[in-house]
Design an enzyme around this catalytic site. Sequence first.
Site, PDB file in Angstrom:
ATOM      1  N   ASP A 180      -3.784 -20.052  -7.687  1.00 48.71           N
ATOM      2  CA  ASP A 180      -2.676 -20.723  -8.366  1.00 48.71           C
ATOM      3  C   ASP A 180      -2.606 -20.365  -9.841  1.00 48.71           C
ATOM      4  O   ASP A 180      -2.217 -19.256 -10.206  1.00 48.71           O
ATOM      5  CB  ASP A 180      -2.773 -22.222  -8.148  1.00 48.71           C
ATOM      6  CG  ASP A 180      -1.489 -22.968  -8.526  1.00 48.71           C
ATOM      7  OD1 ASP A 180      -0.564 -22.335  -9.038  1.00 48.71           O
ATOM      8  OD2 ASP A 180      -1.417 -24.181  -8.309  1.00 48.71           O
ATOM      9  N   ARG A 238       2.777 -28.692 -18.001  1.00 44.46           N
ATOM     10  CA  ARG A 238       3.929 -27.842 -17.692  1.00 44.46           C
ATOM     11  C   ARG A 238       4.669 -27.415 -18.951  1.00 44.46           C
ATOM     12  O   ARG A 238       5.190 -26.284 -19.025  1.00 44.46           O
ATOM     13  CB  ARG A 238       4.879 -28.580 -16.739  1.00 44.46           C
ATOM     14  CG  ARG A 238       5.951 -27.685 -16.169  1.00 44.46           C
ATOM     15  CD  ARG A 238       6.800 -28.403 -15.153  1.00 44.46           C
ATOM     16  NE  ARG A 238       7.657 -29.417 -15.765  1.00 44.46           N
ATOM     17  CZ  ARG A 238       8.742 -29.922 -15.171  1.00 44.46           C
ATOM     18  NH1 ARG A 238       9.080 -29.530 -13.961  1.00 44.46           N
ATOM     19  NH2 ARG A 238       9.471 -30.845 -15.775  1.00 44.46           N
ATOM     20  N   HIS A 297      -0.038 -26.469  -1.639  1.00 47.82           N
ATOM     21  CA  HIS A 297      -0.593 -27.755  -2.100  1.00 47.82           C
ATOM     22  C   HIS A 297      -0.561 -28.802  -0.987  1.00 47.82           C
ATOM     23  O   HIS A 297      -1.611 -29.202  -0.508  1.00 47.82           O
ATOM     24  CB  HIS A 297       0.093 -28.283  -3.358  1.00 47.82           C
ATOM     25  CG  HIS A 297       0.023 -27.364  -4.519  1.00 47.82           C
ATOM     26  ND1 HIS A 297      -1.169 -26.890  -5.019  1.00 47.82           N
ATOM     27  CD2 HIS A 297       1.000 -26.806  -5.291  1.00 47.82           C
ATOM     28  CE1 HIS A 297      -0.931 -26.087  -6.033  1.00 47.82           C
ATOM     29  NE2 HIS A 297       0.365 -26.012  -6.217  1.00 47.82           N
TER      30      HIS A 297
END
Length: 429
Positions: free
Chosen positions: A311, A85, A260
Amino acid sequence: MVGDLAVKSFWCERAVLPGGVAARVLLRVSDGIIREVREVDTIPLGSQRLHGVVLPGFANAHSHAFHRGLRGRTHDGGGTFWTWRERMYELAGALTPRSYQRLATAVYAEMVVAGYTAVAEFHYLHAGGNEMAEALRAAARAAGIRLTLLDTAYLAGGIGKPVAGAQERFSDGGAAAWARRSGELLPDDNTVVGTAIHSVRAVPREELAAVAGAFPDRPLHVHLSEQPDENRECLEAYGLTPTALLAEAGALGERTTAVHATHLTDEDIALLAGSGTGVCLCPTTEADLADGIGPARELADAGVRLSLGSDQNAVVDPLLEARGLEHGERLRSGRRGRFSPAELVAALTGHHALGRPEAGRIEVGAPADLVALRTGSARTAGAELEQLVLAATAADVAAVVVGGRVVARDGVHEELGDVGGLYREVLRR
């Protein structure tokens, strides 16, 4: 709308119709809509031929287009979702509306070539306005793909934490400010406008209901239980799982898609099924980020409608997403055939999650959005037609039609050319 207004016909060597695979199928199309479907003995003069097996166009129910800039660049040094991230934040901070439009155009062109005819873009690069959203709208139109623009509320940096650093460009400061800006985004002939709750980490409990209820007629998506840490933090802060917290806020329902849904309890599954909430699984990303394998079969058995997404776009291949769904189940259970080929095709064509319930079928009144798969390649030769989804890859996509217009053939975009060239140019810059 993306498409061709002219009256035309497509002759399909074989086509997957609601009743099964049929041979020598003629589709007559006008205004981008299928007006007639029938089997013919003779190919009418002037018909465009689609060889192999023709399916409804595939739906990409979850995309972050800008993540494509990280492909092949985050695999050194190990790490977790959380360390990945940080790399993603760095990329987000470097993008401008102009560079984002160029990158997204390449990403959407790659999707089209791979067989996607529509994409739901989970968009949170707001930077204080809608310039980035308009860049995505322009990119989708240039690439010839239908867009569901999911304008995302991202108001906190974690449970009980303010946004910080790169997250600041994601945030509007509060639900009311987000709703004012999001309300300025209007649909057009190629774009459905929807909304999203980024996650229970990024929208505080006291603002969840306001975000969920701001636009009740729009599709609503939310990242749900992607990581065990999200569940743990939510339980510690609120005494509820993320699913239960969303239920409390009125965020679950038939217009909602949970993305998810990897780490769920039995009670969570019951809440999703009982509310009519759909689930979008992203197998290649969930594997790439070491998220885990979710309870897909249990969700389907409970009556939850499944869809699939690319995604982070580390892989853009809808057929590999479908195969990943089945293979994940095999790894979990030690059994084969957890999802039938027909169930996998239904997940691939889950346009309901994109706010396009009219799509995903080859029948009169449906959009003329089609993908033709080769049946004689090194991968598909000898495969039973009903099981082609478990043999083919994006390399077997022979043609893609959106709104009655051929937008890609044999791995090349009709308007934009070689997608690799597009990427080389934008990533060089």
